[in-house]
Write an enzyme that holds these catalytic residues in place. Structure first.
Site, PDB file in Angstrom:
ATOM      1  N   ASP A  17       0.844  -1.192   0.000  1.00  0.00           N
ATOM      2  CA  ASP A  17       0.000   0.000   0.000  1.00  0.00           C
ATOM      3  C   ASP A  17       0.882   1.246   0.000  1.00  0.00           C
ATOM      4  OD1 ASP A  17      -2.423   1.564   0.497  1.00  0.00           O
ATOM      5  OD2 ASP A  17      -3.213  -0.262   1.420  1.00  0.00           O
ATOM      6  N   ASP A  75      -3.294   4.600  -2.184  1.00  0.00           N
ATOM      7  CA  ASP A  75      -4.345   5.142  -1.326  1.00  0.00           C
ATOM      8  C   ASP A  75      -4.776   6.515  -1.852  1.00  0.00           C
ATOM      9  OD1 ASP A  75      -5.713   4.698   1.299  1.00  0.00           O
ATOM     10  OD2 ASP A  75      -4.711   6.576   1.837  1.00  0.00           O
ATOM     11  N   GLU A  92      -6.850   3.453  -5.477  1.00  0.00           N
ATOM     12  CA  GLU A  92      -8.127   3.681  -4.823  1.00  0.00           C
ATOM     13  C   GLU A  92      -8.686   4.969  -5.407  1.00  0.00           C
ATOM     14  OE1 GLU A  92     -10.112   4.529  -0.449  1.00  0.00           O
ATOM     15  OE2 GLU A  92      -8.226   5.447  -1.005  1.00  0.00           O
ATOM     16  N   HIS A 130     -11.627  -3.103   3.620  1.00  0.00           N
ATOM     17  CA  HIS A 130     -11.515  -2.744   5.040  1.00  0.00           C
ATOM     18  C   HIS A 130     -12.231  -1.441   5.390  1.00  0.00           C
ATOM     19  CE1 HIS A 130      -8.576  -0.407   2.947  1.00  0.00           C
ATOM     20  NE2 HIS A 130      -8.322   0.314   4.014  1.00  0.00           N
ATOM     21  N   ASP A 131     -12.841  -0.798   4.407  1.00  0.00           N
ATOM     22  CA  ASP A 131     -13.550   0.463   4.657  1.00  0.00           C
ATOM     23  C   ASP A 131     -15.068   0.310   4.563  1.00  0.00           C
ATOM     24  OD1 ASP A 131     -11.177   1.920   4.956  1.00  0.00           O
ATOM     25  OD2 ASP A 131     -11.024   2.266   2.798  1.00  0.00           O
TER      26      ASP A 131
HETATM   27  C1  NOJ Z   1      -8.395   4.999   2.287  1.00  0.00           C
HETATM   28  C2  NOJ Z   1      -8.087   3.801   3.117  1.00  0.00           C
HETATM   29  O1  NOJ Z   1      -8.619   2.666   2.487  1.00  0.00           O
HETATM   30  C3  NOJ Z   1      -8.685   4.071   4.481  1.00  0.00           C
HETATM   31  O2  NOJ Z   1      -8.663   2.935   5.294  1.00  0.00           O
HETATM   32  C4  NOJ Z   1      -7.956   5.207   5.108  1.00  0.00           C
HETATM   33  O3  NOJ Z   1      -8.577   5.574   6.315  1.00  0.00           O
HETATM   34  C5  NOJ Z   1      -7.948   6.435   4.189  1.00  0.00           C
HETATM   35  N1  NOJ Z   1      -7.699   6.127   2.832  1.00  0.00           N
HETATM   36  C6  NOJ Z   1      -6.884   7.394   4.615  1.00  0.00           C
HETATM   37  O4  NOJ Z   1      -5.611   6.864   4.339  1.00  0.00           O
END
Ligand code: NOJ
Length: 552
Positions: free
Chosen positions: A108, A212, A269, A331-332
């Site tokens: 990541d 990210d 992302e 994970h989000d």
């Molecule tokens: C996206 C990530 O997937 C998330 O888990 C994170 O809190 C935010 N970006 C900030 O890095």
């Protein structure tokens, strides 16, 4: 080496799997997962036989030194391993062991912000004239002392995206928590530093990066330096807009850097739900991200039309030569089983998640799985006193459920998040030998995909004339075809025999079904129960794909 997609194609034709290191396997009894723990579980992911899941690559969420304000997405050193996760030697061991099993590893990259404990920020906040000051985004307070504009953090609990640094009397921007100051990507020093970070990991042998917040890294230029407050565009409840031309230029420069190495990739992302903007991140000449995450299924209502439209739109808008990708969980976001459970009915949720898995693993595009998805893990209950994430995402990050022992076999100590009470019944061990389990379904689908060009790389064509509640399509490569029908409705659906013969699949067909006990040779029409999906393919075992032969 295990059979796997050919070099150069691995990220297009392989199945990728996200490991959230804190939650996968604890090897040293401190309640937090670690790199050695991941290494010890690689055989579950791919041991070269259909007894394992059969994935081709893992994406590791951050394991770098971090104060853990955002559980690793607040990085204090981009080129090391947090002691909680192990050491660089543990990382090398994991990478080597993964590569021995033909499992690629992507790490990541978090370029939008650092931790507020990163040495760069400690220097930047020391004084207004510190050489690192300009590496972050600063602005003077408004006349009444208020923040420069109304931008909000992505986390509602945090509120404003600006925090006043009292020592230097300026606000710094943080798109996420206060402990994650945004970097200033207009500064050439920041760019150079990240090029070194990319090379550090590429030289170590990683196969690529998950980037990210790839869509927001470069902020509007007006924020650069110490500019008068009135020039900063203030947009209530919005973070800075994406799509700066310089953002695309940055992604092109990283692509060129990756292209200096063999066979590496970047998946971004791109948390945008406008498909036209999403596809722009592949670059007009396919020269930006190799893959831009398509998150549309995470928000699609449970209907054939909604799912069909996601795919049709992506297929239509992707630039020539660009490759799709899809995901059901990360994970989000709430896990697929829980999201699809009507009124919390997890049994129905699991039935639907099985059908969604069949779709994910048979569409044209790279599937990204999330740890635990292969056994149908649901969101875990988190008592109020155990809540740790400011973004409310603890439920989807509970420990991996390996067996019925204490803490699901994740750790001998009290885990950082409680193991789900379901771990005693929903776990890898319990599902391994059960042919009807979710794990067995994932294994069948993945290993079938590995051996069929039609599923790995074939064209995608919607099946016309399907009943309204049914989403159907055909995948085709050369003379090989496979057909998929997914019943999103609440009534049984019949696929007439003519539909199957008309699709030109051949005579000897077999069915992989998400319904228990329905597998086997296909004869005549196929009846689909509500929330049931089928893959119909030639019953003859295909010749191993050329690249599988080459590697096998
Ligand atoms: C996206 C990530 O997937 C998330 O888990 C994170 O809190 C935010 N970006 C900030 O890095």
């Amino acid at each position: 080496m295990t059979p796997g997609p050919a070099p150069g194609d691995w990220w297009r034709h392989g199945v990728l799997y996200q490991v959230y290191p804190r939650s996968f396997q604890d090897s040293n009894g401190d309640g937090v997962g670690d790199l050695a723990g991941i290494t010890s579980r690689l055989d579950h992911l791919n041991d070269g036989t259909p007894d394992s899941l059969g994935i081709d690559g893992i994406w590791l969420s951050p394991f770098y030194p971090s104060p853990m304000a955002d559980f690793g997405y607040d990085v204090a050193d981009y080129c090391d391993v947090d002691p909680r996760f192990g050491t660089l030697a543990d990382f090398d061991e994991l990478l080597g062991q993964a590569h021995e099993r033909a499992i690629r590893v992507i790490v990541d990259l978090v370029p939008n912000h650092t931790s507020d404990e990163h040495p760069w920020f400690l220097e930047a906040r020391a004084s207004r004239d510190n050489p690192r000051r300009d590496w972050y985004v600063w602005a003077d307070p408004a006349a009444d002392g208020a923040p420069p504009n109304d931008w909000r953090s992505a986390f509602p609990a945090v509120g404003r995206a600006w925090t006043l640094d009292r020592r230097t009397d300026q606000y710094y921007l943080h798109s996420f928590t206060r402990e994650q100051p945004d970097l200033n990507w207009w500064n050439p020093g920041v760019r150079r530093a990240f090029e070194q970070i990319l090379r550090f990991w590429l030289d170590r042998g990683v196969d690529g990066f998950r980037i990210d917040v790839a869509h927001r890294t470069v902020k509007p230029r007006e924020l650069h330096g110490h500019i008068p407050v009135e020039n900063i565009p203030g947009v209530l409840d919005l973070m800075p807009p994406a799509d700066e031309p310089e953002l695309h230029a940055l992604l092109r420069s990283w692509r060129a850097l990756l292209d200096e190495y063999d066979d590496r990739m970047a998946v971004g992302e791109v948390f945008l739900f406008d498909p036209a903007r999403l596809v722009s991140f592949y670059g007009s000449a396919n020269d930006e991200l190799h893959l831009a995450f398509n998150f549309s299924f995470l928000r699609a209502p449970w209907s054939a039309e909604a799912f069909r439209r996601v795919v049709a739109t992506f297929e239509r808008l992707l630039p020539k030569g660009a490759w799709p990708d899809y995901t059901l969980s990360n994970h989000d976001n709430s896990r697929a089983v829980s999201r699809y459970a009507p009124d919390g009915d997890l049994e129905r949720g699991r039935k639907r998640a099985r059908m969604a898995a069949l779709m994910l693993l048979t569409l044209r595009g790279t599937p990204f799985l999330y740890y635990g998805e292969e056994i149908g893990m649901a969101d875990g209950p988190i008592p109020p006193e155990r809540v740790v994430d400011v973004g409310g995402r603890d439920s989807e990050r509970t420990p991996m459920q390996w067996d019925a022992s204490r803490n699901g076999g994740f750790s001998t100590a009290d885990p950082w998040l409680p193991a789900s009470p379901e771990a005693s019944s929903v776990n890898v061990e319990a599902q391994r030998a059960d042919p009807d389990s979710m794990l067995s379904l994932y294994r069948r689908l993945i290993w079938s995909r590995r051996s069929r060009a039609a599923l790995q790389s074939g064209t995608y064509r919607e099946l016309p004339g399907m009943p309204a509640d049914c989403f159907g399509y055909v995948r085709e490569a050369g003379t090989e075809r496979a057909l998929v029908c997914l019943n999103f409705g609440s009534k049984p659906i019949r696929i007439p025999e003519e539909e199957l013969t008309g699709a030109g699949l051949g005579d000897q067909l077999r069915v992989i079904s998400t319904g228990a006990g329905r597998e086997g040779p296909a004869r005549g029409a196929i009846e689909l129960e509500p929330d049931e999906g089928v893959l119909v393919e030639p019953s003859t075992r295909p010749e191993p794909l050329a690249e599988e032969r080459a590697r096998g």
